[in-house]
Design an enzyme around this catalytic site. Structure first.
Site, PDB file in Angstrom:
ATOM      1  N   THR A 373       0.901  -1.167   0.000  1.00 18.83           N
ATOM      2  CA  THR A 373       0.000   0.000   0.000  1.00 18.83           C
ATOM      3  C   THR A 373       0.924   1.197   0.000  1.00 18.83           C
ATOM      4  O   THR A 373       2.131   1.028  -0.113  1.00 18.83           O
ATOM      5  CB  THR A 373      -0.909  -0.026   1.274  1.00 18.83           C
ATOM      6  OG1 THR A 373      -1.803  -1.115   1.163  1.00 18.83           O
ATOM      7  CG2 THR A 373      -1.727   1.233   1.497  1.00 18.83           C
ATOM      8  N   ASN A 393      -4.301  -3.124  -2.329  1.00 24.67           N
ATOM      9  CA  ASN A 393      -4.289  -4.209  -1.364  1.00 24.67           C
ATOM     10  C   ASN A 393      -2.984  -5.007  -1.461  1.00 24.67           C
ATOM     11  O   ASN A 393      -2.029  -4.679  -0.804  1.00 24.67           O
ATOM     12  CB  ASN A 393      -5.503  -5.133  -1.460  1.00 24.67           C
ATOM     13  CG  ASN A 393      -5.619  -6.007  -0.212  1.00 24.67           C
ATOM     14  OD1 ASN A 393      -5.102  -5.627   0.835  1.00 24.67           O
ATOM     15  ND2 ASN A 393      -6.268  -7.149  -0.307  1.00 24.67           N
ATOM     16  N   SER A 445      -7.517  -1.234   7.301  1.00 24.43           N
ATOM     17  CA  SER A 445      -6.640  -0.865   8.420  1.00 24.43           C
ATOM     18  C   SER A 445      -5.920   0.452   8.151  1.00 24.43           C
ATOM     19  O   SER A 445      -5.124   0.897   8.970  1.00 24.43           O
ATOM     20  CB  SER A 445      -5.574  -1.944   8.627  1.00 24.43           C
ATOM     21  OG  SER A 445      -6.173  -3.176   8.928  1.00 24.43           O
ATOM     22  N   GLY A 465       1.081  -1.403   5.061  1.00 22.54           N
ATOM     23  CA  GLY A 465       1.438  -2.555   5.900  1.00 22.54           C
ATOM     24  C   GLY A 465       0.263  -3.394   6.367  1.00 22.54           C
ATOM     25  O   GLY A 465       0.396  -4.144   7.338  1.00 22.54           O
TER      26      GLY A 465
HETATM   27  O1  DON Z   1      -7.139  -1.539   3.514  1.00 22.52           O
HETATM   28  C1  DON Z   1      -6.373  -2.315   4.061  1.00 22.52           C
HETATM   29  O2  DON Z   1      -6.294  -2.450   5.251  1.00 22.52           O
HETATM   30  C2  DON Z   1      -5.440  -3.124   3.203  1.00 22.52           C
HETATM   31  N1  DON Z   1      -6.016  -3.336   1.913  1.00 22.52           N
HETATM   32  C3  DON Z   1      -4.138  -2.427   3.133  1.00 22.52           C
HETATM   33  C4  DON Z   1      -3.121  -3.247   2.413  1.00 22.52           C
HETATM   34  C5  DON Z   1      -1.757  -2.834   2.707  1.00 22.52           C
HETATM   35  O3  DON Z   1      -1.479  -1.960   3.484  1.00 22.52           O
HETATM   36  C6  DON Z   1      -0.713  -3.571   2.041  1.00 22.52           C
HETATM   37  N2  DON Z   1       0.538  -2.961   2.314  1.00 22.52           N
HETATM   38  N3  DON Z   1       1.557  -2.865   2.522  1.00 22.52           N
END
Ligand code: DON
Length: 561
Positions: A373, A393, A445, A465
């Site tokens: 992300t 994601n 998150s 993350g």
């Molecule tokens: O919205 C969320 O919580 C996840 N889709 C975020 C994914 C994410 O942070 C991946 N990253 N490093």
């Protein structure tokens, strides 16, 4: 790049000797200038360029997001979604929720086979994993806070896509590592796959993406959600098992929501409400650890880590049980962050031994995995502040590229609870509150956060993350407010993570070993992970000096107006 002062200053670390793995940092100190901190130097530069043209923090954060969609395709996006938390210099606070939604053909058990087993390959990879993208609608919703036109904000990204840019070592490595996935999920040639391996310095040109961006420039939001781009996207769905239709795209709507606000030791924390769990989680964790007067301990000492891990455990148990899209479930935020509730939650805490996760929530068996992300922090010289976290994601999302339109599609459907107790790609479990329904937003998150002191921006912070986002943001905040670390130490010193399930506590590989051993003696199960997050922080001290820090863990970089 030359015209705009670049402060990706590589200074030898002044960090405490115990953190020997950290050798370089990227830090800037300025006064009366705007700063943009993002995952990529060219994206930060695009934002700074917009500030220079007279744009404010909101203009800059839109331009930076468009640029990230080009230069940081693993997470920057127009095919995903995100959240913006903004504070204007007149004190007005707002959030824009441009999270993806489930298509109208989606249903609760869509990822279960005939025996009722969850097939997470389908929720994580390929066309059925895709939620309706929200980013472009989010950029247009941000416009009313901006000074410049969308035409101008999108131009740097068009130039980068059309003329190409030199990829970094890390980008080359990622593209090579994902080549097989790109080939599995895309039958038509695209900008990201070539015969030879990518290497640092190669030029990535994205002609199709440039054309898509021009359509948005010319036709506005309709340039993405209707017409040629929408047709390409729906056609791409039909190249496989995708279910997004033209109606889905046309009907996508952002939600402007009241920011989640709470006091922490005299500072006002402004963060993202549901459908992000982030704001609630940091409120719960900060409040619970303050019951033990966290500030009396040293950062990353056994006692401090124990208190924080136990706060994380209790907060994440609530995430699984109560959190989801507030337009579909009863919103229990006020109760969940109330002192009364949190005090009762904290009663089972003891320094003598680890609490069992089964003692603080209804256990559902499971496993864990991976991260991608991206976060942007911006402050302009007039004191407007923007924090955006945006995502596909997984790395490159579903790995599906819209042929003809040149952008990656998200795999955000996996953030729903595909079946109660079945972990998503971040090991998060959930139940009914986060079950799949048409048009519903999946629980997130992402925790873009602005901290105010005396009503003025004090800290702008966020990170990628997955489920480690709220715990990293939590640590960044207590590192500054409780442990009195500077911005650089707060971002770059080693972090840890616990999320109720699995029972294990994850530590970054350079975390002090003696503390880990002490915790094991108290009954904590531990794991060593590589790195946690890519935190972008702007901190404004009492004298008005702006301290910007781009996480040393990646290509993250700061540009000054
Ligand atoms: O919205 C969320 O919580 C996840 N889709 C975020 C994914 C994410 O942070 C991946 N990253 N490093």
């Amino acid at each position: 790049m030359k015209k705009y002062l670049f402060f990706a200053i590589l200074a030898f670390s002044t960090l405490n000797a115990q953190f020997t793995d950290i050798t370089i940092v990227k830090e800037v100190k300025v006064k009366n200038k705007g700063v943009v901190v993002s995952a990529h130097p060219l994206a930060s530069e695009a934002g700074a360029k917009i500030l220079k043209m007279g744009g404010n923090a909101f203009d800059a954060v839109v331009a930076t997001q468009y640029a990230l969609a080009v230069v940081y395709p693993q997470a920057g996006n127009i095919g995903g979604g995100g959240f913006l938390v903004g504070v204007k210099n007149n004190g007005e606070k707002f959030t824009i929720d441009y999270r993806e939604t489930a298509p109208r053909k989606a249903f609760r058990d869509m990822y279960l086979d005939q025996k009722g087993n969850a097939n997470t390959d389908l929720s994580q990879n390929g066309r059925l994993a895709v939620g309706i993208p929200g980013s472009v609608a989010g950029f247009f919703a941000t416009l009313k806070y901006c000074r410049l036109s969308m035409e101008k904000l999108i131009q740097p990204a068009i130039d980068l896509a059309e003329k190409g840019f030199e990829i970094t070592d890390k980008e080359a490595e990622l593209l090579n590592a994902n080549k097989d996935f790109f080939l599995i999920h895309n039958k038509i040639s695209n900008a990201f796959v070539k015969d030879q391996n990518w290497k640092a310095g190669d030029i990535l040109i994205q002609k199709e993406l440039a054309e898509t961006l021009k359509l948005i420039q010319k036709n506005g939001q309709k340039g993405f959600y209707e017409g040629k781009t929408a047709d390409f996207l729906v056609k791409e769905m039909k190249n496989g098992n995708g279910i997004i239709g033209l109606e889905d795209l046309k009907n996508y709507k952002v939600a402007e929501r009241k920011a989640l606000e709470f006091d922490y030791k005299g500072n006002q924390i402004i963060s993202m409400p549901l459908p992000s769990s982030g704001g609630i989680l940091i409120a719960q964790m900060l409040k619970m650890s303050s019951f033990e007067n966290l500030q009396q301990y040293q950062q990353n000492s056994t006692k401090a880590v124990q208190i924080m891990v136990e706060a994380e455990r209790r907060a994440f148990a609530d995430r699984a049980e109560y959190m989801g899209d507030p337009d579909f479930i009863q919103d229990k935020t006020a109760y969940l962050i109330s002192d009364e509730y949190l005090k009762s939650r904290w009663k089972s805490f003891s320094f003598n031994k680890a609490t069992l996760s089964s003692a603080v929530g209804k256990i559902i068996p499971q496993t864990k995995e991976s991260t991608e992300t991206t976060h942007i922090s911006v402050l302009d010289k007039d004191g407007n502040a923007a924090a955006v976290t945006t995502t596909l994601n997984g790395l490159y999302g579903s790995k599906v590229i819209v042929s003809g339109a040149g952008f990656f599609l998200n795999n955000e459907m996996d953030d729903f609870s595909v079946k109660p107790g079945v972990p998503n790609m971040f090991g998060a479990v959930g139940g009914e509150a986060n079950s799949i329904q048409p048009n519903k937003r999946m629980l997130s998150s992402m925790t873009p956060t602005i901290v105010l002191k005396n009503g003025k921006p004090y800290m702008i912070v966020g990170t990628p993350g997955g489920t480690t986002i709220p715990t990293s943001v939590y640590q960044s905040i207590v590192n500054v407010i409780d442990f009195k670390l500077n911005a650089n130490m707060s971002v770059n010193s080693p972090k840890f993570h616990h999320q109720w399930l699995p029972e294990t506590v994850a530590f970054e590989k350079n975390f002090p070993e003696t503390v880990i051993q002490d915790l094991e003696k108290l009954g904590y199960k531990v794991e060593r992970w590589g790195q946690l997050g890519r935190t972008e922080m702007i901190l404004i001290d009492d004298g008005g000096t702006v301290h910007a820090v781009a996480d040393g863990r990646g290509d993250d970089s700061i540009a000054v107006e």
